[in-house]
Design an enzyme around this catalytic site. Structure first.
Site, short mmCIF file in Angstrom:
data_model
loop_
_atom_site.label_atom_id
_atom_site.label_comp_id
_atom_site.label_asym_id
_atom_site.label_seq_id
_atom_site.Cartn_x
_atom_site.Cartn_y
_atom_site.Cartn_z
N ARG A 156 -36.19 32.10 -34.37
CA ARG A 156 -36.45 32.30 -32.95
C ARG A 156 -35.44 33.28 -32.14
O ARG A 156 -34.32 32.93 -32.62
CB ARG A 156 -36.44 30.82 -32.36
CG ARG A 156 -36.81 30.91 -30.83
CD ARG A 156 -36.88 29.42 -30.41
NE ARG A 156 -35.62 28.59 -30.78
CZ ARG A 156 -35.44 27.60 -30.32
NH1 ARG A 156 -36.44 26.72 -29.85
NH2 ARG A 156 -34.22 26.83 -30.49
N ASP A 176 -40.37 20.64 -25.48
CA ASP A 176 -40.52 21.28 -23.99
C ASP A 176 -41.85 21.15 -23.84
O ASP A 176 -42.11 21.19 -22.51
CB ASP A 176 -40.10 22.75 -24.24
CG ASP A 176 -38.51 23.03 -24.02
OD1 ASP A 176 -37.96 21.97 -23.16
OD2 ASP A 176 -37.83 23.83 -24.35
N GLU A 233 -44.92 26.33 -25.49
CA GLU A 233 -44.26 25.22 -24.81
C GLU A 233 -44.11 25.01 -23.53
O GLU A 233 -43.97 24.08 -22.68
CB GLU A 233 -42.85 25.22 -25.32
CG GLU A 233 -42.10 26.48 -25.26
CD GLU A 233 -40.80 26.71 -25.78
OE1 GLU A 233 -40.08 25.72 -26.20
OE2 GLU A 233 -40.41 27.91 -25.89
N ARG A 292 -32.65 28.34 -35.36
CA ARG A 292 -32.34 28.37 -34.03
C ARG A 292 -31.14 29.50 -34.06
O ARG A 292 -29.88 29.13 -34.23
CB ARG A 292 -31.86 27.00 -33.79
CG ARG A 292 -33.15 25.87 -33.48
CD ARG A 292 -32.15 24.77 -33.38
NE ARG A 292 -33.06 23.49 -33.38
CZ ARG A 292 -33.51 22.72 -34.20
NH1 ARG A 292 -32.74 22.78 -35.23
NH2 ARG A 292 -34.30 21.72 -33.95
N HIS A 336 -29.65 16.66 -27.56
CA HIS A 336 -29.31 17.35 -28.88
C HIS A 336 -28.64 16.64 -29.79
O HIS A 336 -28.80 16.79 -30.99
CB HIS A 336 -28.52 18.67 -28.62
CG HIS A 336 -29.43 19.74 -27.95
ND1 HIS A 336 -29.62 20.24 -26.92
CD2 HIS A 336 -30.50 20.69 -28.69
CE1 HIS A 336 -30.37 21.18 -26.49
NE2 HIS A 336 -31.10 21.60 -27.70
N CYS A 394 -43.14 22.74 -34.10
CA CYS A 394 -41.72 22.56 -34.93
C CYS A 394 -40.68 21.57 -33.96
O CYS A 394 -39.58 21.66 -33.96
CB CYS A 394 -40.97 23.89 -34.76
SG CYS A 394 -41.15 24.68 -33.32
N ARG A 450 -36.15 15.90 -20.04
CA ARG A 450 -36.09 15.08 -21.43
C ARG A 450 -34.53 14.65 -21.24
O ARG A 450 -34.22 13.47 -22.12
CB ARG A 450 -36.59 15.83 -22.54
CG ARG A 450 -35.84 17.10 -22.81
CD ARG A 450 -36.86 17.62 -23.76
NE ARG A 450 -36.33 19.08 -24.15
CZ ARG A 450 -35.75 19.33 -25.44
NH1 ARG A 450 -35.38 18.42 -26.36
NH2 ARG A 450 -35.36 20.62 -25.59
#
Length: 753
Positions: A503, A626, A602, A467, A360, A673, A636
């Site tokens: 989301r 994802d 995903e 988010r 992130h 996205c 990841r």
């Protein structure tokens, strides 16, 4: 043997000097195997040879001098074959190479094993004996085991040594990392040191031991005071014998041996933190290398005590530097919170010794347009302190204290980057349409920051991903419905006549709520996303109600469900959304718009259920980060396997293309996205596949729009056709970069314009 192995590995990791660590290690291995010679050779890939670095048995004068080519001798054979070589009479072997200076003519038996880290041969560990015999299977297994255990430690130590040699050189110096976020920066390092962890202390020497002695003594006094206060607070709350731990800690601090050893280290030039680290870790090694479980567990107490003293040593440090201008932030692991802390203080770039390019922190750096380099290695943080540098986020290179020629070269490239950034601003308010008329919608990924700033739209025509979990993560409890309404209304108002896709709560995996802890062995395959909210409808219903109420009078809300793996989850979620809709409608005096509902693609299973899912929802949105993780079975955030994570992997591209083809058959709206959308090459391929919308960080919207407006859709389709036939991600990257250069768009994938 296990105790011996543990002792050798711990002792190696604790020794600050590589040469000394290697020499001690070969002596210990020689003793443990009851042989007559043990040696270690390290690989030098520039010179293409193995250099004899340490030996107990060969001539001392040959250390650091004798080199064996990668294709020469038995040592070279071990490196070439990447497996152990066990020979009864080495001097009769056709690959034996005589080196008179090492004085090995008396040795016959030879056993060598490679030291390998991340598929790269770092060196060779060998043992020799006068008696002509094959070493036993147990001896071979022991040497292989110790080489595997030492590989990481040697890799880290080698990195430290390479850096120190580079810094001493007068010519062009650089350290190689992994490119995380593209861009260039010239500035000054600011080191963010971890708090109170001896393992993170970088060994440093000073010129004034007396001041360090006082600092250490003050820290000990404060630590003793803390221990007494903790003991007093817990008096009566826990059994008396449990309070003995605090008394034991005090005795250890008062121990003449412990204190005297630390002061002795200070007197020979180490600063207080380094002296504490060296002595504490020496005791830890001694305790952890014994068989008795009770004594081994005391190593934890020693480490805890050391960290307590270290905390006060760090508080005593009055020479903490202030952030410099044009700051390059460097830390053991740069986190998103660290970036948020320093982004308004002149932050120009970040360098992280560990961490992955898909963290992130990197996603935030890309959103801010800040160059980032990750996975630099176990280099002492103090090596960066008060140095200027050039950061090349395209290549992953860090130029330390660059010479004039290198500095001039990069200053020119930075000017070109700035010019390119100004040029792309020309298309901010223009549509994303190719030269031959193919259009695509570019939307904004939002929600990484606590506040949404609508001045950062940069030409986006809506929000493709908001988010909602970030506000949840920044509170000490679940936000109320009213708090959520206030926040969502502000976001919806930022694009009043354009779609805003929210989301639903997506936590779990690497996104934890401090007040809702989830402990799992494999969190990315565990309880996350829609799985949590369906198990807790009280949380889901409150969030959906807040979204619907915030949307009253606007009508631009779309709801997206994360981590969907099958049709049952969609049915259950839609039922709850309908319930919330009827509740809000009954409570409202005005009409309540019913939003579109979509799902994130995903989890690989949904690729084979697209037809069924298309009948249940209004749109699909691919989460490429994802999806790549699950298709390639690569965590990841795991730096060990980070190089395997690549959204340009042929399997990922073919899966994305299959999704696009099926979406066109089902006549359902399709967007993407993930980070792939914000890269020029990725956007080009997604356009050619037929994606309707791409959602990305604000910084990259003008750049992607410029690229799309300067190519033909037919060209993009030809490029896609070729990419889908390639067999490796590297081939795809090379081909895409080559095509962008031919189109005059190379400045978007490398330094310069």
């Amino acid at each position: 043997m296990l105790t011996t192995l543990r002792r050798i590995v711990l002792a190696f990791g604790q020794e600050p000097e590589l040469d000394t660590a290697l020499q001690n290690m070969v002596g210990q291995v020689k003793t443990a195997m009851t042989t007559e010679c043990c040696s270690v050779y390290l690989a030098d890939y520039e010179q293409e040879h193995f250099l004899l670095m340490a030996s107990d048995g060969l001539a001392k004068a040959s250390l650091g001098r004798v080199a064996i080519g990668f294709s020469e001798g038995l040592v070279g054979l071990v490196g070439q074959r990447e497996e152990p070589i066990n020979i009864a009479n080495a001097q009769q072997h056709p690959r034996f190479k005589e080196a008179p200076e090492v004085q090995e003519e008396d040795f016959n038996a030879f056993l060598g094993t490679p030291i390998i880290h991340q598929r790269r041969v770092l060196g060779i560990l060998s043992v020799q004996q006068k008696q002509a015999r094959e070493f036993s299977e147990n001896e071979e297994a022991f040497l292989v085991t110790i080489a595997a255990q030492l590989a990481i430690a040697i890799a880290n130590a080698e990195t430290k040594g390479i850096l120190s040699r580079n810094i001493k050189q007068k010519n062009r110096q650089y350290v190689q990392g992994i490119p995380g976020s593209p861009g260039l920066a010239i500035g000054n390092f600011y080191v963010s040191y971890p708090k109170a962890q001896l393992s993170s202390v970088s060994l440093t020497k000073v010129h004034q031991p007396s001041s360090q002695t006082k600092v250490f003594q003050h820290a000990v006094i404060k630590t003793k005071r803390d221990l007494r206060q903790m003991s007093d607070r817990m008096q009566g709350a826990i059994p008396e014998d449990a309070l003995d731990i605090f008394e034991m800690y005090e005795h250890m601090l008062e121990s003449a041996s412990l204190g005297d050893e630390i002061l002795a280290k200070i007197n020979i030039g180490w600063n207080a933190e380094s002296a504490l680290k060296l002595v504490i870790e020496q005791y830890v090694v001694q305790f952890e290398s014994v068989d008795d479980l009770y004594i081994r567990e005391r190593a934890t107490d020693i480490k805890d005590l050391g960290n307590r003293v270290l905390f006060h040593l760090q508080q005593e440090d009055i020479n903490k530097p202030t952030p410099p201008e044009n700051m390059i932030l460097v830390a053991q692991e740069v986190t998103a919170s660290l970036i948020a802390e320093y982004q308004h203080k002149g932050l120009k770039a970040i360098v992280s010794l560990s961490g992955s390019t898909n963290s992130h922190a990197v996603i935030l750096a890309r959103a801010l347009g800040i160059p980032a380099i990750m996975g630099v290695g176990n280099i002492p943080l103090s090596s960066f302190q008060q140095k200027n540098a050039i950061i090349d986020g395209y290549s992953g290179e860090i130029f330390l204290s660059p010479d004039t020629a290198t500095l001039n070269e990069y200053q020119h490239l930075v000017r070109e980057e700035d010019e390119l950034q100004e040029i792309v601003k020309q298309v901010i308010d223009l549509p994303a349409i190719t030269k031959d008329g193919k259009s695509i919608e570019l939307l904004l990924n939002a929600g990484l920051g606590a506040e949404f700033d609508d001045s950062m739209k940069n030409g986006a025509i809506g929000i493709g991903l908001y988010r909602t979990e970030i506000p949840f993560m920044e509170r000490s409890c679940f936000p109320s419905e009213l708090e959520q309404i206030t926040l969502y209304k502000k976001v919806l108002n930022s694009f009043p006549r354009q779609p805003v896709v929210m989301r639903t709560l997506d936590v779990g995996g690497d996104k934890a709520l401090p007040y809702f802890p989830i402990s799992e062995d494999n969190p990315f395959l565990g309880w996350r996303g829609i799985r949590i909210t369906l198990d807790h409808p009280e949380i889901f219903l409150v969030q959906v109600r807040a979204m619907l109420r915030a949307n009253i009078g606007l009508g631009n809300l779309e709801i997206m469900l994360p981590m969907v793996s099958g049709t049952t989850e969609v049915d259950d979620a839609v039922r709850l959304i309908n319930q919330a809709y009827f509740e809000v409608s009954n409570e409202s005096d005005v009409a309540v718009a019913k939003p579109k509902v979509g799902i994130m693609l995903e989890v690989p299973s949904v690729i084979f259920q697209l037809s069924e899912l298309a009948k249940k929802v209004d749109f699909f949105s691919v989460g490429s980060n994802d999806l790549t993780q699950y298709l390639l079975a690569v965590d990841r955030n795991n730096s060990r396997v980070a190089p395997l994570f690549d959204s340009y992997h042929p399997a990922v591209l073919r899966a994305l293309n299959k999704i696009a083809e099926q979406a066109q058959v089902e006549l359902i709206e399709l967007s993407l996205c993930g980070e792939l959308a914000s890269e020029p090459g990725g956007a080009l391929l997604l356009l050619a596949m037929g994606y309707d919308k791409l959602s990305m960080n604000a910084h990259n919207i003008p750049r992607v729009k410029w690229v799309l407006r300067h190519l033909d859709y037919k060209q993009a389709q030809l490029i896609l056709s070729h990419c889908l036939m390639l067999s490796t991600a590297k081939q795809v990257h090379n081909y895409l970069n080559e095509q962008l250069e031919l189109l005059g768009l190379g400045g978007f994938v490398r330094a310069g314009k």
